[in-house]
Design a protein around this motif. Structure first.
Motif, PDB file in Angstrom:
ATOM      1  N   TYR A 101      29.856 107.413  56.152  1.00 50.96           N
ATOM      2  CA  TYR A 101      28.904 108.387  56.704  1.00 50.96           C
ATOM      3  C   TYR A 101      27.459 107.976  56.453  1.00 50.96           C
ATOM      4  N   GLN A 102      27.251 107.125  55.442  1.00 46.69           N
ATOM      5  CA  GLN A 102      25.898 106.666  55.140  1.00 46.69           C
ATOM      6  C   GLN A 102      25.334 105.872  56.317  1.00 46.69           C
ATOM      7  N   ASN A 103      24.033 106.004  56.592  1.00 46.70           N
ATOM      8  CA  ASN A 103      23.446 105.272  57.721  1.00 46.70           C
ATOM      9  C   ASN A 103      22.856 103.938  57.268  1.00 46.70           C
ATOM     10  N   GLY A 104      22.401 103.156  58.220  1.00 44.57           N
ATOM     11  CA  GLY A 104      21.918 101.814  57.928  1.00 44.57           C
ATOM     12  C   GLY A 104      20.707 101.771  57.030  1.00 44.57           C
ATOM     13  N   ASP A 105      19.931 102.834  56.984  1.00 44.55           N
ATOM     14  CA  ASP A 105      18.729 102.870  56.152  1.00 44.55           C
ATOM     15  C   ASP A 105      18.956 103.575  54.816  1.00 44.55           C
TER      16      ASP A 105
END
Length: 230
Positions: A120-124
């Motif tokens: 669920y974590q995004n690329g940033d």
């Protein structure tokens, strides 16, 4: 509640990756469970690094020069218990070794939810552990039960009978798929025995070694400049 311990985390990748985030997620997700996860109390070594248990993560951190890190979830803090039977002839359910089924089920649930939170974590890396944990808990609300049929079947295969029908069925499907893909019948390999043995053994084609088939011959390794004597 009983304790599980999170080793590694930010110390394995210098905070550049997901390791620290996953460490926080594991602790966050276990807050309301029967088994709570907490950061291991192992301190830094003289070179500033934090030791982690002997696992594949150790090699990953070393080979990547700490550009890739991770976490290890264990049932011990800084060392095995003094009476541990690990890697002894008594390291078996058949020798009276006590195995906590509820702990295994809780750890499986925690790892599965943490994997969802990590995805669920995004690329940033803008999502905090609390938000990701809430999402994972909503996506996977039901915990693994140590009394369920699927759990009992896998437990029996891993700790009691390595030749169980579940493993035989799965191995047969994999062997058939490999046969179609490679044109070679690789078979089922060596059985895990009854009870299963997890001692380190000789590394060869039927025990984990990768190999290739060329001109009707099998090769498990190739040295530069080496010539076929035939």
């Amino acid at each position: 509640s009983k304790n599980m311990y999170v080793h590694g985390g930010e110390s394995t990748d210098g905070g550049a990756g997901l390791a620290g985030f996953l460490s926080e997620v594991l602790i966050e997700l276990s807050a309301d469970g029967d088994y709570s996860a907490q950061a291991a109390s192992v301190g830094n070594q003289d070179d500033g690094t934090t030791p982690i248990p002997p696992t594949p993560l150790s090699s990953l951190v070393q080979l990547s020069s700490s550009s890739t890190g991770g976490v290890v979830l264990t049932g011990f803090d800084d060392a095995f218990m003094a009476d541990s039977r690990y890697h002894s002839h008594l390291d078996s359910a058949s020798k009276g070794q006590t195995i906590d089924k509820d702990a295994i089920a809780s750890a499986a649930t925690l790892v599965a939810r943490s994997a969802i939170a990590g995805a669920y974590q995004n690329g940033d890396n803008e999502i905090d552990a609390e938000t990701a944990s809430a999402y994972a808990l909503e996506a996977l609300p039901d915990a693994v039960s140590s009394s369920s049929g699927a759990f009992s079947s896998l437990y029996d295969c891993l700790f009691v009978d390595g030749n169980c029908q579940t493993f035989v069925n799965a191995g047969s499907v994999e062997a058939n798929n490999d046969g179609v893909r490679t044109g070679t019948n690789l078979g089922l390999g060596l059985p895990l025995e009854t009870p299963p043995s997890y001692y380190t053994s000789i590394y060869y084609s039927e025990s984990g070694q990768a190999f290739v088939k060329a001109s009707g011959r099998y090769y498990g390794s190739m040295l530069e400049g080496e010539e076929d004597p035939d």
